[in-house]
Design an enzyme around this catalytic site. Sequence first.
Site, mmCIF file in Angstrom:
data_model
loop_
_atom_site.group_PDB
_atom_site.id
_atom_site.type_symbol
_atom_site.label_atom_id
_atom_site.label_comp_id
_atom_site.label_asym_id
_atom_site.label_seq_id
_atom_site.Cartn_x
_atom_site.Cartn_y
_atom_site.Cartn_z
ATOM 1 C CE LYS A 93 -4.539 0.967 0.426
ATOM 2 N NZ LYS A 93 -5.782 0.185 -0.190
ATOM 3 N N GLY A 194 -18.988 8.002 -0.566
ATOM 4 C CA GLY A 194 -17.897 8.286 -1.487
ATOM 5 C C GLY A 194 -18.084 7.328 -2.760
HETATM 6 P P1 NAD Z 1 -13.907 7.835 -1.131
HETATM 7 O O1 NAD Z 1 -12.900 8.901 -0.634
HETATM 8 O O2 NAD Z 1 -14.485 7.957 -2.437
HETATM 9 O O3 NAD Z 1 -15.103 8.079 0.005
HETATM 10 C C1 NAD Z 1 -14.795 8.035 1.333
HETATM 11 C C2 NAD Z 1 -16.320 8.900 1.905
HETATM 12 O O4 NAD Z 1 -15.991 8.903 3.363
HETATM 13 C C3 NAD Z 1 -16.123 10.344 1.809
HETATM 14 O O5 NAD Z 1 -17.268 10.815 1.162
HETATM 15 C C4 NAD Z 1 -15.712 11.008 2.973
HETATM 16 O O6 NAD Z 1 -16.278 12.453 3.138
HETATM 17 C C5 NAD Z 1 -16.460 10.209 3.717
HETATM 18 N N1 NAD Z 1 -15.767 10.286 5.351
HETATM 19 C C6 NAD Z 1 -14.620 10.311 5.625
HETATM 20 N N2 NAD Z 1 -14.462 10.180 7.021
HETATM 21 C C7 NAD Z 1 -15.559 10.198 7.412
HETATM 22 C C8 NAD Z 1 -16.179 9.929 8.533
HETATM 23 N N3 NAD Z 1 -15.476 9.802 9.967
HETATM 24 N N4 NAD Z 1 -17.643 9.930 9.043
HETATM 25 C C9 NAD Z 1 -18.398 9.989 7.647
HETATM 26 N N5 NAD Z 1 -17.801 9.898 6.614
HETATM 27 C C10 NAD Z 1 -16.433 10.179 6.181
HETATM 28 O O7 NAD Z 1 -13.301 6.397 -0.693
HETATM 29 P P2 NAD Z 1 -13.912 5.059 -1.260
HETATM 30 O O8 NAD Z 1 -13.064 4.740 -2.369
HETATM 31 O O9 NAD Z 1 -15.375 5.063 -1.464
HETATM 32 O O10 NAD Z 1 -13.146 3.971 -0.262
HETATM 33 C C11 NAD Z 1 -13.910 4.008 0.937
HETATM 34 C C12 NAD Z 1 -13.579 2.899 1.916
HETATM 35 O O11 NAD Z 1 -13.408 1.569 1.415
HETATM 36 C C13 NAD Z 1 -12.414 3.404 2.262
HETATM 37 O O12 NAD Z 1 -11.734 2.821 3.531
HETATM 38 C C14 NAD Z 1 -11.203 2.309 1.317
HETATM 39 O O13 NAD Z 1 -9.832 2.223 1.868
HETATM 40 C C15 NAD Z 1 -11.947 1.281 1.267
HETATM 41 N N6 NAD Z 1 -12.074 0.436 0.249
HETATM 42 C C16 NAD Z 1 -12.022 0.927 -1.143
HETATM 43 C C17 NAD Z 1 -12.107 0.358 -2.388
HETATM 44 C C18 NAD Z 1 -12.370 0.873 -3.551
HETATM 45 O O14 NAD Z 1 -12.482 0.137 -4.579
HETATM 46 N N7 NAD Z 1 -12.641 2.288 -3.658
HETATM 47 C C19 NAD Z 1 -11.759 -0.982 -2.253
HETATM 48 C C20 NAD Z 1 -11.400 -1.655 -1.038
HETATM 49 C C21 NAD Z 1 -11.503 -0.765 0.259
#
Ligand code: NAD
Length: 361
Positions: A93, A194
């Site tokens: 990562k 998100g």
């Molecule tokens: P993103 O940045 O698009 O969305 C994250 C959202 O969470 C944002 O809207 C942000 O404002 C909100 N947020 C942050 N802290 C917060 C809190 N304390 N309370 C409420 N909302 C909060 O990210 P994403 O790509 O949607 O990923 C979300 C999670 O899933 C992350 O932890 C990421 O590591 C995990 N993940 C994502 C993927 C992927 O394909 N994108 C794959 C595996 C894991």
Amino acid sequence: MKITNIRELKNINHEVLKYMSDKRHEKVVHCYDKETNLEAIIAVHNTNLGPALGGTRMWQYKNTSDAIKDVLRLSRGMTYKASITGLNLGGGKAVIIGNSEKKTDEMMHAFGKFVETLKGLYITAEDVGMTTYDMSIIHKETNHVVGKPTDLGGSGDPSVVTAYGVLMGMKGSAFYKWGSDKLNGKKILIQGVGNVGKNLIQLLQKENADIYINDLNLEKALNISTKYNLKIIKDNIYSSDIDIYAPCALGGTLNEITIPQLKCDIVAGAANNQLAKENIHDELLSKYNILYAPDFLINAGGLINVYSELKGVSRDEVTTKTENIFHTTIEILKKSNQENISSQKAALKIAKERVFKKHNA
Ligand code: NAD
């Protein structure tokens, strides 16, 4: 451009170095580019099953030690995610310290050059704060990048498949807990709307679930709420009256303060490292009779998707592997019950067996 082994950095807190040794990370480097002011850490946890693949997160960490702590936990999670999903990949990562809204193409070029110096030991992709466009810029400096836009021959935004995998894990959990995988009428709180959260909303609407949302960014939450006609929970989210809590923001939301407040039966979401303390908070969830779908198991859809880009796997195979998360979730929950261990421990046990068996064979 300067790349330094983490152990040679000054002012790194002792706890971080101990974690690195305990969890046996193979390589952790600090990257600094003076021209663009880019500061990043790349962590390679384990490459027994293949090159270390894992997304890059851009976040405003308070300090370098906090960023290192995050990347160490995330990279370790990637090793076990690839393993339990049956992929021949290791775990790695990267994190970039900074506000993703202030990201520039020049910074992405610099980051790509750092990835290139590792010669394929680490392959990057997108995570929080990064986009497919960023991957296309990084690609100008290195081939060790996936999650590129489809018009560049990439597999596109992985969050669509991640959300589908989370749905599979949620349905597997529902089947195990309630005897049916139907989610219609179930009250589900999505924390973080998100990339993954938004896709999960669309999938859950097809299931006729009763969806509630929460996001730190209130404007974003309001837009999504209007678009999909959903209720927002602003305060006291952990004690809200729901059936499933789906953490889709950042990690660490399951801890000694939040768990006792939870009224839900199931926790199943996309966020990485949801348990603040893996060996303590898994047991606390069991104590409160809350079923926990291990994050690294059910959020593997995105990894499956980028794996297809790397290995030329077909879309059908991506779908089949992602749908298999439903069965693996049930298998893990059964194992947890039979062996009287938490679901997290049951999942880790299976994942570790594969990482170390292949290596010793
Ligand atoms: P993103 O940045 O698009 O969305 C994250 C959202 O969470 C944002 O809207 C942000 O404002 C909100 N947020 C942050 N802290 C917060 C809190 N304390 N309370 C409420 N909302 C909060 O990210 P994403 O790509 O949607 O990923 C979300 C999670 O899933 C992350 O932890 C990421 O590591 C995990 N993940 C994502 C993927 C992927 O394909 N994108 C794959 C595996 C894991």
